[in-house]
Design an enzyme around this catalytic site. Structure first.
Site, mmCIF file in Angstrom:
data_model
loop_
_atom_site.group_PDB
_atom_site.id
_atom_site.type_symbol
_atom_site.label_atom_id
_atom_site.label_comp_id
_atom_site.label_asym_id
_atom_site.label_seq_id
_atom_site.Cartn_x
_atom_site.Cartn_y
_atom_site.Cartn_z
ATOM 1 N N HIS A 235 8.974 -25.877 -51.873
ATOM 2 C CA HIS A 235 10.101 -25.593 -51.188
ATOM 3 C C HIS A 235 10.300 -26.816 -50.040
ATOM 4 O O HIS A 235 10.971 -27.487 -50.230
ATOM 5 C CB HIS A 235 10.711 -24.428 -50.451
ATOM 6 C CG HIS A 235 10.478 -23.380 -51.739
ATOM 7 N ND1 HIS A 235 11.362 -23.342 -53.014
ATOM 8 C CD2 HIS A 235 9.930 -22.036 -51.888
ATOM 9 C CE1 HIS A 235 11.193 -22.407 -53.695
ATOM 10 N NE2 HIS A 235 10.015 -21.590 -53.328
ATOM 11 N N ASP A 286 10.478 -22.330 -60.856
ATOM 12 C CA ASP A 286 10.396 -21.101 -59.861
ATOM 13 C C ASP A 286 10.949 -19.641 -60.288
ATOM 14 O O ASP A 286 9.853 -19.171 -61.194
ATOM 15 C CB ASP A 286 11.097 -21.534 -58.547
ATOM 16 C CG ASP A 286 10.824 -20.620 -57.464
ATOM 17 O OD1 ASP A 286 9.792 -19.538 -57.580
ATOM 18 O OD2 ASP A 286 11.358 -20.812 -56.272
HETATM 19 ZN ZN LIG Z 1 8.042 -19.403 -55.668
#
Ligand SMILES: [Zn+2]
Length: 397
Positions: A235, A286
Site C-alpha cells: 500500500h 489484494d
Molecule cells: Zn492486504
C-alpha cells in the site's frame, strides 16, 4: 479506412499478483452496500471480513484458494504472493500448518506459482490485545511463526515442487510490536526469505502509530530494521517526504493494489513522486474485488495522472510507458516474491483477433493492452512451460 487483419500473436511475460488474500475473494459483491445512516469505511469492511474469516474451515480455505488462483491464471497472472494470516480456520487448533497446507493444495490444483508469505499477527492494535474475532490470526510470538515457516520450508524442500515458495510477512505495525518486527525480519533474512508488510494504508493507521510510537509506520519499519531490498511495503498510500527517503534509501519495494485501495476508499498514493525516486513498484489484487492485471496497471497510471494533472506518469526517461508498465506488472513482482526476474517459462498470449486491437499499430499493441486492455483479452497462459489456460479458460478447472 484501414482493414484490420490479425498479425503476429501478442505475447507478454506472466503477470505477477504480488499481494493476495485469497479468502477475501468470497466477499465479492457482498460488501457493496451501505447501511442507512451509517458511514461505510475500511474499518466497517474489516468487520465483515473478520466475520467471513471466522466461518471458514481448511477445506473452504483450500476451495477459496483454488477459485482465486484459477481466476488469476485466466486473467494472465502466473504467480501470486499470498499474504497469509488466517492461521486458525474453524476446526483447527494447531500451529497454523493445516491452514498453510490448505493454501498450498489450492495453489497446486491450479498450477499457479505461489509464494506463501506466513504473516505474523500478535495484537489487535497499538497496546491492544487481540479481539475474539482476531483469534484466528494469532501467531503468538516470532519464534512460533518462524517455527511454522521452517516446517513449510521443509515441506517444500522435501516435495521438490518448483512452483511453491515460502516468505515471511508482518501483518502491520498495528498487529506486531517493534521488537518482534526486528526478530521476524532477522529470522527472514537468516533464511533468505522475502519480507512483506502492510503499511500506511489508512490515515487513522498513521495517526495511531504516531500517537503510540512517535513514528509514522514507514519510519517505525525503518527503526525496527525491517526495510531493505528484500522488503516489500504493501500500500504505502499515506506517506511524507521522509517516508519516501526511507523507502528509496533502503531499496525497499512498494506493492500497490489500486483496485482494492479504490474499493476500500484508502486514497491515492503520490505515484509521480515514488516513480521519480526510482522506487520499485509492483501490483496486487489484494481483496480480489477485481482480478485483472490490466485493470490494476490502468488504475495505477490513471490515478497518477488524475493526482498530478499530467500524462504518462510512469514513463521511463525516454518517455516510453510500455517498459515501466511491464516491469510493474511482471518483473518487479517476481523480485518481490523472491523469484528470478525473468525466465521460468511463465507467459501469456493475447487474442490478436480481438476488436480491441483493430487499427492499433503492431508495435503499440502490447502497450495498448497493458494500459487499456482487460482480462478478457487473454487467450493462453503458461507456467513453467505448461499450458494452463487456453481460450481464456483454465484447462482443468
Ligand atoms: Zn492486504
Amino acid at each position: 479506412m484501414m482493414h484490420f487483419t490479425p498479425q503476429t500473436p501478442i505475447a507478454l511475460p506472466g503477470m505477477v499478483n504480488a499481494h493476495s488474500h485469497a479468502f477475501q475473494r468470497l466477499l465479492r459483491g457482498r460488501v457493496q452496500r451501505r447501511l442507512p445512516h451509517r458511514t461505510d469505511s475500511f474499518w466497517t469492511w474489516r468487520e465483515t471480513m473478520y466475520a467471513l474469516a471466522n466461518q471458514l474451515d481448511p477445506s473452504a480455505l483450500e476451495a477459496s484458494a483454488r477459485l482465486t488462483y484459477a481466476e488469476c491464471l485466466e486473467a494472465g497472472y502466473t504467480a501470486v504472493g499470498e499474504f497469509h494470516y488466517l492461521h486458525h480456520p474453524v476446526g483447527t487448533d494447531d500451529d497454523g500448518l493445516a491452514a498453510a497446507e490448505a493454501m498450498i493444495r489450492g495453489a497446486r490444483q491450479t498450477g499457479i506459482r505461489l509464494c506463501l508469505l506466513a504473516a505474523a499477527y500478535e495484537r489487535g492494535g497499538f497496546g491492544e490485545a487481540l479481539t475474539e474475532r482476531q483469534g484466528c490470526f494469532d501467531t503468538k510470538s516470532p519464534e512460533a511463526l518462524l517455527s511454522l515457516v521452517d516446517k513449510l520450508l521443509a515441506i517444500v524442500a522435501r516435495e521438490g515442487e518448483g512452483r511453491i515458495a515460502i516468505g515471511l510477512a508482518i501483518h502491520s505495525v498495528r498487529a506486531v510490536p517493534p521488537a518482534q518486527m526486528s526478530l521476524l525480519a532477522a529470522g527472514a533474512r537468516a533464511r533468505g526469505l522475502p519480507i512483506h508488510v502492510h503499511a500506511s494504508e489508512q490515515p487513522k493507521e498513521v495517526q495511531d502509530c504516531l500517537a503510540a510510537t512517535g513514528h509514522r509506520p514507514i519510519g517505525l519499519l525503518a527503526e525496527a530494521g525491517v526495510l531493505g531490498p528484500d522488503c516489500s511495503v504493501v500500500h504505502a498510500t499515506w506517506y511524507d517526504d521522509a517516508d519516501l527517503d526511507r523507502l528509496e534509501e533502503s531499496g525497499s519495494g512498494v506493492i500497490i493494489c489500486p483496485s482494492t485501495e479504490g474499493d476500500l476508499g484508502d486514497g491515492f498514493p503520490r505515484l509521480a513522486a515514488m516513480h521519480a525516486r526510482g522506487i520499485r513498484l509492483s501490483i496486487g489484487s489484494d481483496s480480489h474485488a477485481v482480478i485483472d492485471p490490466f485493470a490494476e496497471l490502468r488504475q495505477l497510471e490513471t490515478n497518477g495522472r488524475v493526482a498530478s494533472g499530467s500524462r504518462c506518469v510512469l514513463a521511463d526517461s525516454d518517455g516510453e510507458l510500455r517498459g515501466p508498465l511491464e516491469a510493474i506488472g511482471s518483473r518487479h513482482g517476481r523480485r518481490a516474491l523472491g523469484l528470478p526476474e525473468t525466465g521460468h517459462g511463465d507467459g501469456l498470449v493475447l487474442r490478436a483477433e480481438a476488436r480491441f486491437f483493430a487499427e492499433v499499430p503492431d508495435g503499440d499493441r502490447a502497450l495498448a493492452a497493458l494500459l487499456g486492455g482487460h482480462a478478457g483479452l487473454v487467450d493462453r497462459v503458461e507456467v513453467g512451460g505448461e499450458l494452463l489456460v487456453e481460450g481464456g479458460r483454465h484447462l482443468h478447472l
